[in-house]
Design a protein around this motif. Structure first.
Motif, PDB file in Angstrom:
ATOM      1  N   ILE A 237      19.235  -3.755  -8.262  1.00 49.52           N
ATOM      2  CA  ILE A 237      18.145  -3.522  -7.093  1.00 49.52           C
ATOM      3  C   ILE A 237      16.852  -2.968  -7.591  1.00 49.52           C
ATOM      4  CG2 ILE A 237      18.011  -2.624  -4.950  1.00 49.52           C
ATOM      5  CD1 ILE A 237      21.048  -2.928  -4.489  1.00 49.52           C
ATOM      6  N   ALA A 238      17.164  -1.885  -8.377  1.00 47.48           N
ATOM      7  CA  ALA A 238      15.833  -1.219  -8.812  1.00 47.48           C
ATOM      8  C   ALA A 238      14.828  -2.008  -9.823  1.00 47.48           C
ATOM      9  CB  ALA A 238      16.279   0.136  -9.470  1.00 47.48           C
ATOM     10  N   ALA A 239      15.744  -2.731 -10.685  1.00 47.13           N
ATOM     11  CA  ALA A 239      14.944  -3.589 -11.591  1.00 47.13           C
ATOM     12  C   ALA A 239      14.091  -4.729 -10.673  1.00 47.13           C
ATOM     13  CB  ALA A 239      15.564  -4.314 -12.529  1.00 47.13           C
ATOM     14  N   ASP A 240      14.858  -5.283  -9.704  1.00 46.85           N
ATOM     15  CA  ASP A 240      14.135  -6.321  -9.098  1.00 46.85           C
ATOM     16  C   ASP A 240      12.906  -5.720  -8.232  1.00 46.85           C
ATOM     17  OD1 ASP A 240      15.871  -8.221  -9.725  1.00 46.85           O
ATOM     18  OD2 ASP A 240      17.194  -8.175  -7.931  1.00 46.85           O
ATOM     19  N   ALA A 241      13.006  -4.393  -7.484  1.00 48.68           N
ATOM     20  CA  ALA A 241      12.068  -3.841  -6.714  1.00 48.68           C
ATOM     21  C   ALA A 241      10.860  -3.708  -7.853  1.00 48.68           C
ATOM     22  CB  ALA A 241      12.399  -2.443  -6.270  1.00 48.68           C
ATOM     23  N   VAL A 242      10.893  -3.173  -9.080  1.00 44.34           N
ATOM     24  CA  VAL A 242      10.096  -2.810 -10.240  1.00 44.34           C
ATOM     25  C   VAL A 242       9.289  -4.306 -10.545  1.00 44.34           C
ATOM     26  CG1 VAL A 242       9.418  -1.946 -12.276  1.00 44.34           C
ATOM     27  CG2 VAL A 242      10.951  -0.737 -10.811  1.00 44.34           C
ATOM     28  N   ARG A 243      10.045  -5.312 -10.703  1.00 41.93           N
ATOM     29  CA  ARG A 243       9.538  -6.482 -11.038  1.00 41.93           C
ATOM     30  C   ARG A 243       8.674  -7.240  -9.912  1.00 41.93           C
ATOM     31  NH1 ARG A 243      15.170  -7.817 -12.727  1.00 41.93           N
ATOM     32  NH2 ARG A 243      15.371  -7.280 -14.927  1.00 41.93           N
TER      33      ARG A 243
ATOM     34  N   SER B  12       6.864  -7.306 -15.778  1.00 38.98           N
ATOM     35  CA  SER B  12       8.150  -7.511 -15.342  1.00 38.98           C
ATOM     36  C   SER B  12       9.021  -8.015 -16.211  1.00 38.98           C
ATOM     37  CB  SER B  12       8.238  -8.366 -14.077  1.00 38.98           C
ATOM     38  OG  SER B  12       7.763  -9.793 -14.370  1.00 38.98           O
ATOM     39  N   GLN B  13       8.411  -8.685 -17.156  1.00 38.70           N
ATOM     40  CA  GLN B  13       9.527  -9.294 -18.359  1.00 38.70           C
ATOM     41  C   GLN B  13       9.880  -8.340 -19.266  1.00 38.70           C
ATOM     42  OE1 GLN B  13       7.116 -12.216 -20.334  1.00 38.70           O
ATOM     43  NE2 GLN B  13       7.448 -13.741 -18.877  1.00 38.70           N
ATOM     44  N   ARG B  14       9.366  -7.019 -19.274  1.00 43.83           N
ATOM     45  CA  ARG B  14       9.818  -5.967 -20.046  1.00 43.83           C
ATOM     46  C   ARG B  14      10.570  -4.875 -19.279  1.00 43.83           C
ATOM     47  NH1 ARG B  14       4.475  -3.942 -22.420  1.00 43.83           N
ATOM     48  NH2 ARG B  14       3.782  -5.210 -20.396  1.00 43.83           N
TER      49      ARG B  14
ATOM     50  N   ASN C  51       8.993   4.122  -3.443  1.00 44.38           N
ATOM     51  CA  ASN C  51       7.742   4.027  -4.260  1.00 44.38           C
ATOM     52  C   ASN C  51       7.877   3.643  -5.625  1.00 44.38           C
ATOM     53  OD1 ASN C  51       5.271   4.188  -5.169  1.00 44.38           O
ATOM     54  ND2 ASN C  51       4.898   6.166  -4.483  1.00 44.38           N
ATOM     55  N   PRO C  52       7.996   2.422  -5.955  1.00 41.97           N
ATOM     56  CA  PRO C  52       8.341   1.982  -7.490  1.00 41.97           C
ATOM     57  C   PRO C  52       7.321   2.324  -8.448  1.00 41.97           C
ATOM     58  CG  PRO C  52       9.178   0.099  -5.832  1.00 41.97           C
ATOM     59  CD  PRO C  52       8.367   1.216  -5.029  1.00 41.97           C
ATOM     60  N   ALA C  53       6.359   2.036  -7.978  1.00 39.95           N
ATOM     61  CA  ALA C  53       4.893   2.319  -8.971  1.00 39.95           C
ATOM     62  C   ALA C  53       5.013   3.730  -9.217  1.00 39.95           C
ATOM     63  CB  ALA C  53       3.792   1.971  -7.975  1.00 39.95           C
ATOM     64  N   ALA C  54       5.359   4.529  -8.391  1.00 38.77           N
ATOM     65  CA  ALA C  54       5.333   5.753  -8.959  1.00 38.77           C
ATOM     66  C   ALA C  54       6.102   6.410 -10.165  1.00 38.77           C
ATOM     67  CB  ALA C  54       5.507   7.054  -7.955  1.00 38.77           C
TER      68      ALA C  54
END
Length: 86
Positions: free
Chosen positions: A48-54, A62-64, A22-25
């Motif tokens: 992996i985590a940054a890609d999921a959030v982006r 996503s640029q931030r 649940n990346p949005a949480a």
């Protein structure tokens, strides 16, 4: 992985599997002056985590979202040799 949001000086430890579920949480409130840095020990999990959030955020957000290439170990080897390696 660790999230660090300079605008509110908050550091949060989040297991990768929890973030991926649940990346949005785990997104901090954003404004144009903030960014989120995702950090792990070697750099693989943070990528992996940054890609999921982006993937779930708008282009401007996503640029931030950044991850520390090479992780904390890379930081210790390339930037700050006094940084403790665990």
């Amino acid at each position: 992985c660790n999230f660090y949001t300079p605008s509110c000086f908050e550091l949060t430890d989040i297991p990768l599997n929890e973030l991926l579920a649940n990346p949005a949480a785990h997104l901090a409130p954003s404004d144009e002056n903030s960014f989120t840095a995702i950090v792990c020990r070697l750099g693989n999990d943070s990528q992996i985590a940054a890609d999921a959030v982006r993937e779930l955020t708008s282009q401007s957000i996503s640029q931030r979202v950044v991850d520390l290439v090479g992780g904390l170990r890379g930081w210790a080897n390339e930037v700050d040799r006094q940084f403790p390696v665990y």
